[in-house]
Scaffold this motif. Structure first.
Motif, PDB file in Angstrom:
ATOM      1  N   PHE A 151      -1.717  14.584  -4.706  1.00 26.05           N
ATOM      2  CA  PHE A 151      -1.085  15.974  -4.564  1.00 26.05           C
ATOM      3  C   PHE A 151      -0.839  16.053  -2.685  1.00 26.05           C
ATOM      4  N   ASN A 152       0.075  16.024  -1.419  1.00 22.09           N
ATOM      5  CA  ASN A 152      -0.258  15.818  -0.565  1.00 22.09           C
ATOM      6  C   ASN A 152      -0.141  17.625  -0.222  1.00 22.09           C
ATOM      7  N   PRO A 202      -6.815  16.660  -7.219  1.00 20.85           N
ATOM      8  CA  PRO A 202      -6.368  15.419  -6.884  1.00 20.85           C
ATOM      9  C   PRO A 202      -5.625  15.644  -5.411  1.00 20.85           C
ATOM     10  N   VAL A 203      -6.205  15.986  -4.514  1.00 21.33           N
ATOM     11  CA  VAL A 203      -5.076  17.093  -3.479  1.00 21.33           C
ATOM     12  C   VAL A 203      -5.824  16.552  -2.282  1.00 21.33           C
ATOM     13  N   ARG A 204      -4.803  16.478  -1.329  1.00 20.21           N
ATOM     14  CA  ARG A 204      -4.594  15.753   0.395  1.00 20.21           C
ATOM     15  C   ARG A 204      -4.317  16.899   1.218  1.00 20.21           C
ATOM     16  N   VAL A 205      -5.247  16.931   2.044  1.00 20.46           N
ATOM     17  CA  VAL A 205      -5.236  17.901   2.854  1.00 20.46           C
ATOM     18  C   VAL A 205      -4.478  16.984   4.506  1.00 20.46           C
ATOM     19  N   ALA A 206      -2.622  17.117   3.662  1.00 20.40           N
ATOM     20  CA  ALA A 206      -1.665  16.057   4.943  1.00 20.40           C
ATOM     21  C   ALA A 206      -1.505  16.345   6.199  1.00 20.40           C
ATOM     22  N   ALA A 207      -1.510  17.876   6.113  1.00 20.53           N
ATOM     23  CA  ALA A 207      -1.082  18.254   7.547  1.00 20.53           C
ATOM     24  C   ALA A 207      -1.781  20.155   7.628  1.00 20.53           C
ATOM     25  N   LEU A 208      -1.763  20.461   9.096  1.00 20.69           N
ATOM     26  CA  LEU A 208      -2.378  21.506   9.198  1.00 20.69           C
ATOM     27  C   LEU A 208      -1.080  22.248  10.049  1.00 20.69           C
ATOM     28  N   ALA A 504       4.394  18.569   5.574  1.00 21.24           N
ATOM     29  CA  ALA A 504       3.317  17.472   4.623  1.00 21.24           C
ATOM     30  C   ALA A 504       3.960  16.827   3.990  1.00 21.24           C
ATOM     31  N   LEU A 505       5.564  16.196   3.983  1.00 19.70           N
ATOM     32  CA  LEU A 505       6.515  15.312   4.337  1.00 19.70           C
ATOM     33  C   LEU A 505       6.697  14.823   5.055  1.00 19.70           C
ATOM     34  N   VAL A 506       6.270  15.128   5.695  1.00 21.48           N
ATOM     35  CA  VAL A 506       6.955  14.359   7.429  1.00 21.48           C
ATOM     36  C   VAL A 506       5.118  13.337   7.294  1.00 21.48           C
ATOM     37  N   ALA A 507       4.291  14.343   7.278  1.00 22.90           N
ATOM     38  CA  ALA A 507       3.138  13.438   7.174  1.00 22.90           C
ATOM     39  C   ALA A 507       2.619  12.572   6.418  1.00 22.90           C
ATOM     40  N   SER A 508       3.252  12.516   4.708  1.00 19.52           N
ATOM     41  CA  SER A 508       2.658  11.616   4.250  1.00 19.52           C
ATOM     42  C   SER A 508       3.431  10.021   4.583  1.00 19.52           C
ATOM     43  N   LYS A 509       4.662  10.172   5.454  1.00 19.63           N
ATOM     44  CA  LYS A 509       5.712   9.688   5.407  1.00 19.63           C
ATOM     45  C   LYS A 509       4.922   8.356   6.098  1.00 19.63           C
ATOM     46  N   GLU A 510       4.586   9.314   7.433  1.00 20.03           N
ATOM     47  CA  GLU A 510       4.062   9.066   8.358  1.00 20.03           C
ATOM     48  C   GLU A 510       3.247   8.398   7.670  1.00 20.03           C
ATOM     49  N   LEU A 511       1.883   8.494   6.936  1.00 14.68           N
ATOM     50  CA  LEU A 511       0.701   7.894   6.579  1.00 14.68           C
ATOM     51  C   LEU A 511       1.120   7.015   5.738  1.00 14.68           C
ATOM     52  N   LYS A 512       2.227   6.553   4.985  1.00 13.69           N
ATOM     53  CA  LYS A 512       2.219   5.236   4.733  1.00 13.69           C
ATOM     54  C   LYS A 512       2.646   4.217   5.244  1.00 13.69           C
TER      55      LYS A 512
END
Ligand code: BGC
Length: 519
Positions: A151-152, A202-208, A504-512
């Motif tokens: 989960f992001n 199952p969790v990643r802190v994707a955005a603050l 978190a959505l934007v951050a996970s896309k950037e991460l990808k």
């Protein structure tokens, strides 16, 4: 002096007139500018690395947690991509002892435990599956499959943080009664991730995310029309705002050596977290009564968050309590003295219990202020009942209740007019009202609207908070009657959770993208 006259005198001390509003807006604009240029200013003007607001088409399942002032919330949010979303959440009151725990680890371990509980309750298959795979992990497990199970998470952390990346930020200082020295200067995302990993979640802190940034994002996702929201503001336990600023105005960003610089600059804008709670810590323009002075002196953070201490829910009840105690000490006035009531029960006498919360710091909750200002019942029964219930003051008279109501309303009105200073200055700073120049008296269309998302118990529950803010906005010459009409203020309920999910959505896309590029 009659009780009525005395109460009017005290209420008068909370007067914040048009001249005061105008001076404060000027100073606010100056401090906004200072904060955009350098660190160490009253208003921190923190760059958030978020460079675009959503448009309602975003989709996916995300998690968010929110450490605000009073509660810790865990939620999962399903963004449907059509400006709507569904949200599952759990809320826990933060134990008082953790707010001042000796080490940060104690607080963050508690937070991770709540996330674990939430996953077990609402996403158990996901959770169990992950734990199973973790136990039987083989050295050649496919990291790509693992990835999809994670989960992001957007971490809404509603305190001043020097953000140095989308999921990295160093705590600058605590506010709202928190005080854990050990956490100051540390990366709060890393603190949370460490505790999450300790529990194998199952969790990643994707955005603050600051709650104001979340509110801005959420309002933009759900708000009607095509105009992107300008400002997300909180008037709750604390107060703060985040707004869309021209990237070229955020001059200190380019000189921040620690910043990792990974942000998309194509929009030419960035959301800035103002941390306006510390506006005018030097008290150049803020009203300052003896009650404000004493409240600050006896707070855990004297000299800072001076604007917040006059505006937000954590403090208004305490200001009122001090004003009432002040009046009670005045021997020339008969408050709760049972002497001049025509409607009080003749057979009882007003009594204040020795251990009344009236004599204790933080003894009066701000909800009392909302209740008192909004009481239009016959004989002000509601105020008198709650004086009895909340403060153990039995058989108060109508005159007592009238005096309390007058002072409560004055404290609330001052807060609303101060809130208008922050909103008004931000609108002026944005220049968005200028698009109407020369169109005076013309038809308004959607593009002329300046959209503001708000959240927090004060805007939601204090009677006429918005109307009083609007009154003050009209008194700002750069806004006036015409400008005030163009400012649309809407509640962004649960904004910080949804907003954190969106980031978190934007951050996970950037991460990808970064991962694909490095493959
Ligand atoms: C914090 C802000 C927060 C605000 C509203 C303030 O005390 O400094 O970061 O946005 O409260 O929750």
């Amino acid at each position: 002096m009659s009780l009525k006259e005395a109460a009017e005198r005290v209420a008068g001390e909370f007067e914040f007139d048009g001249e005061g509003v105008r001076k404060a807006v000027k100073e606010f604009l100056k401090e906004m500018d200072d904060g955009l240029q350098k660190d160490g200013t009253y208003m921190s003007q923190i760059p958030t690395y978020v460079t675009a607001v959503p448009n309602g088409t975003e989709k996916g399942l995300y998690m968010a947690v929110d450490l605000g002032g009073t509660n810790f919330r865990v939620c999962s949010i399903n963004l449907h991509g059509d400006t709507t979303f569904s949200l599952t959440q759990s809320k826990t009151k933060i134990p008082k002892e953790l707010m001042t725990a000796p080490t940060a680890q104690e607080l963050f371990a508690f937070l991770a435990k709540q996330i674990e509980g939430f996953l077990k309750e609402h996403h158990n298959e996901h959770y169990e599956g992950h734990i199973r795979r973790h136990k039987h992990k083989t050295p050649n497990a496919n990291p790509a499959t693992d990835e999809t199970e994670i989960f992001n998470l957007g971490f809404t952390f509603s305190f001043p943080v020097n953000q140095i990346g989308i999921n990295r930020g160093l705590l600058m200082r605590w506010t709202k009664g928190f005080d854990i020295a050990d956490a100051v200067g540390k990366d709060v995302c890393a603190l949370l991730q460490t505790e999450i990993d300790r529990l194998h979640l199952p969790v990643r802190v994707a955005a603050l995310v600051n709650d104001t940034v979340g509110t801005l994002m959420a309002r933009s996702y759900t708000s009607p029309g095509k105009t992107g929201t300008l400002l997300g503001a909180i008037f709750g336990t604390g107060t703060n705002g985040a707004y869309v600023e021209k990237l070229s105005n955020v001059t200190k960003l380019t000189s921040n050596k620690e910043a990792d610089g990974t942000y998309d600059n194509s929009t030419g804008e960035m959301i800035v977290n103002t941390e306006w709670g510390s506006f005018d810590n030097g008290l150049e323009v803020l009203p300052n009564t003896p009650y404000d002075v004493d409240l600050d002196k006896e707070s855990v953070n004297p000299g800072i968050q001076m604007f917040e201490k006059r505006v937000s829910g954590m403090f208004l009840g305490e200001i009122l309590r001090r004003a009432i105690v002040g009046l009670l000490k005045d021997k020339s006035v008969s408050l709760f003295g049972d002497s001049d009531s025509s409607v009080n029960d003749l057979h009882t006498t007003t009594n204040i219990a020795k251990d009344s919360a009236l004599f204790k710091q933080w003894g009066l909750d701000t909800s009392f202020l909302s209740l008192a200002s909004g009481d239009n019942s016959a004989g002000l029964k509601i105020i008198r009942q709650s004086l009895s219930k909340e403060l153990s003051i039995s058989s108060s008279s109508l005159e007592d209740a009238e005096a309390v109501k007058l002072i409560a309303a004055a404290v609330g009105r001052r807060a609303a007019r101060l809130a208008a200073v922050a909103i008004g200055a931000t609108v002026v700073q944005s220049g968005r009202l200028n698009s109407m120049e020369g169109k005076e008296g013309g038809e308004l269309d959607e593009r002329d609207v300046v959209d503001v998302g708000v959240d927090g118990s004060l805007v939601e529950f204090y009677p006429d908070f918005e109307a009083m803010m609007r009154g003050a906005l009209r008194e700002v010459p750069e806004i006036g009657e015409a400008g005030e009409k163009r400012i649309r203020i809407g509640i962004a309920k649960d904004g910080s959770g949804v907003g954190a999910a969106l980031i978190a959505l934007v951050a996970s896309k950037e991460l990808k993208v970064v991962e694909e590029e490095s493959d």
